[in-house]
Motif scaffolding. Structure first.
Motif, short mmCIF file in Angstrom:
data_model
loop_
_atom_site.label_atom_id
_atom_site.label_comp_id
_atom_site.label_asym_id
_atom_site.label_seq_id
_atom_site.Cartn_x
_atom_site.Cartn_y
_atom_site.Cartn_z
N UNK A 18 -8.16 -9.65 3.55
CA UNK A 18 -9.17 -8.78 2.95
C UNK A 18 -8.77 -7.31 3.04
N UNK A 19 -8.94 -6.60 1.95
CA UNK A 19 -8.60 -5.18 1.94
C UNK A 19 -9.70 -4.38 2.62
N UNK A 20 -9.35 -3.20 3.05
CA UNK A 20 -10.34 -2.35 3.73
C UNK A 20 -10.82 -1.30 2.76
N UNK A 21 -12.07 -1.43 2.36
CA UNK A 21 -12.67 -0.42 1.51
C UNK A 21 -13.88 0.16 2.24
N UNK A 22 -13.72 1.36 2.72
CA UNK A 22 -14.78 1.96 3.53
C UNK A 22 -15.76 2.77 2.69
N UNK A 335 0.62 -12.88 4.04
CA UNK A 335 0.34 -12.29 2.73
C UNK A 335 0.01 -10.80 2.88
N UNK A 336 -0.06 -10.15 1.74
CA UNK A 336 -0.41 -8.72 1.71
C UNK A 336 -1.92 -8.54 1.87
N UNK A 337 -2.35 -7.28 1.95
CA UNK A 337 -3.78 -6.94 1.92
C UNK A 337 -4.23 -6.75 0.48
N UNK A 343 2.20 -2.97 -1.42
CA UNK A 343 2.90 -2.61 -0.18
C UNK A 343 3.51 -3.82 0.52
N UNK A 344 3.21 -5.01 0.04
CA UNK A 344 3.78 -6.21 0.66
C UNK A 344 3.12 -6.53 1.99
N UNK A 345 3.70 -7.47 2.72
CA UNK A 345 3.15 -7.87 4.02
C UNK A 345 3.31 -6.72 5.01
N UNK A 346 2.21 -6.31 5.62
CA UNK A 346 2.25 -5.10 6.46
C UNK A 346 2.74 -5.41 7.89
N UNK A 347 3.96 -5.85 7.94
CA UNK A 347 4.61 -6.15 9.22
C UNK A 347 6.04 -5.67 9.06
#
Ligand code: PLP
Length: 436
Positions: A18-22, A335-337, A343-347
């Motif tokens: 899940x993406x972070x939308x604040x 998977x990505x966000x 940005x791809x997988x954030x690792x």
């Protein structure tokens, strides 16, 4: 046996995180009010009431200063602008040396070049990745004017030791707290630990207004100089009766009313964001407990870390396979966000390449084509591979950085990350076999 995704097996996670939308109705309503008002920025680049900006800008500055318990907050249009303004306000000029970190976003070091100053790279601490006080002290010369410390990944620098060195040598401390809003050193906020502190409000930071930044200080003179540099200093110095003309060539670093009103709403959400990040870190670290050879980074005693990124220390000898093979295998399971698909997988392996290895420093070409300001530098200043061995070891062999602790991550999402790490860890013989 469980086949690893990198070898053609099934992924642990096949849907995006899940993406972070604040942003919610608070930001939307606030923005609508500004747009309907027709006044999207009230700054004037002349000596006038509006020199210091409009209502939203001033309110944000007041609320920011209150929140972080600091006398002045000066908003700008990015942390990069804030860093440049801070270097200018400090009176730094051509040929001056500024001690900087090699392990940070590039602007924390490049900001000094705009004033003709020379970045001098200090090594970082083994445990905390911030400037190593011993290395800093060794680099001080009679040209050194300032130290730019970075609260990297969300953890404050070693204030007691670095500030003592600065005091002894009469140096200004500029604190890049872009990644650390809300971090604490004892009961003092990161960003307020040096002479000036800089925050970022860009899209990737804890709280954001799209783009934006903030500079804070307890020093009245520095605050005024920051505001002059933000808004075309040169055009107002006469009427403002500014006598010290050093670096009074200004920019347009002004924040709009839209960004300011969004930032005001975002500030209200900061502590909630930090609580979720911390809970996610605890949950994730607990899930990796007993994974021998992979350990979470330490937190400095008496500080609060705010986890812009979460760092794992990887011991290749213990795990038995190279970091890149391990990280690539875990990435293949995940998977990505959402919202950050590209940005791809954030690792990642390492964070950013040690900054002195950038073409800018390797070729010594910055302002103009003839090597200025490096032509002013003392011969002893080096940007060669090897100058910061701790930083290089961390980056090239032992650090794993990820963002699976952002506030949109729920327990079941983190469970997938933990599962992916364990799957690769327990089946790493499949990777070794593949490698041979
Ligand atoms: C993001 C960041 C910056 C730059 O922030 P902008 O607002 O994008 O200019 C500077 N320093 C550090 C450590 C950062 O993480």
């Amino acid at each position: 046996m469980c086949k690893l995704a990198i070898n053609g097996g099934e992924k642990v996670r096949s849907k995006p995180f899940p993406g972070y939308n604040s942003m919610d109705s608070m930001e939307i309503d606030a923005t609508r009010r500004i747009i309907e008002s027709g006044v999207l920025s009230r700054f004037l680049g002349m000596w006038h009431d509006d020199f210091y900006g409009g209502e939203q800008v001033r309110s944000l500055e007041k609320e920011w200063a209150e929140y972080f318990n600091v006398k002045h907050a000066v908003c700008v249009n990015s942390a990069t602008s804030g860093l440049i303004a801070a270097v200018g306000a400090a009176g730094i000029g051509p040929g001056d040396e500024v001690i900087v970190s090699p392990y940070t976003m590039s602007a924390s070091a490049s900001c000094v070049l705009f004033y003709g100053a020379i970045p001098v790279f200090s090594d970082i601490e083994e445990e905390y990745y911030c400037l190593d006080p011993k290395s800093v002290e060794n680099l001080i010369s009679d040209r050194t004017k300032a130290i730019i410390v970075v609260d990297i990944f969300g953890q404050p620098y070693d204030k007691d030791r670095i500030n003592a060195i600065a005091k002894k040598h009469n140096l200004i401390v500029i604190e890049d707290a872009a990644q650390a809003p809300g971090a604490l050193y004892g009961n003092e906020f990161a960003g307020t630990l040096g002479d000036m502190g800089i925050f970022s409000l860009n899209y990737h930071k804890h709280i954001h207004s799209g783009e934006g930044g903030m500079v804070v200080t307890n020093n009245d003179k520095l605050a005024e100089r920051l505001k002059l540099i933000r808004n075309h200093a040169e055009s107002v110095v006469e009427k403002a009766e500014v006598n010290n003309l050093c670096n009074m060539v200004g920019f347009n670093f002004r924040m709009t009313e839209i960004e300011a009103t969004i930032a005001r709403e975002q500030l209200k959400k900061l502590s909630r964001d930090l609580d979720i990040r911390r809970a996610n870190v605890d949950y994730f670290e607990n899930g990796l407990k007993n994974m021998i050879g992979i350990t979470p980074m330490k937190v400095r005693e008496n500080t609060k870390h705010v986890y812009y990124q979460h760092i794992l220390e990887y011991n290749e000898d213990v795990v038995g396979i190279s970091r890149s093979v391990f990280v690539n295998a875990v990435r293949a399971e995940l998977m990505h966000f959402e919202l950050r698909e590209t940005e791809g997988v954030k690792l990642g392996e390492g964070y950013v390449k040690p900054l002195y290895l950038l073409p800018l420093f390797q070729n010594r070409i910055a302002i103009g084509k003839d090597g200025w300001p490096f032509t002013l530098a003392d011969k002893s200043i080096s940007y060669e591979l090897g100058i910061c061995p701790v930083c290089e070891k961390k980056h090239f062999t032992s650090l794993i950085a990820h963002e699976f602790i952002i506030p949109s991550m729920r327990k079941e999402d983190i469970d997938d990350v933990i599962k992916a790490f364990w799957k690769v860890y327990e089946n790493r013989n499949q990777l070794k076999l593949k490698d041979i």
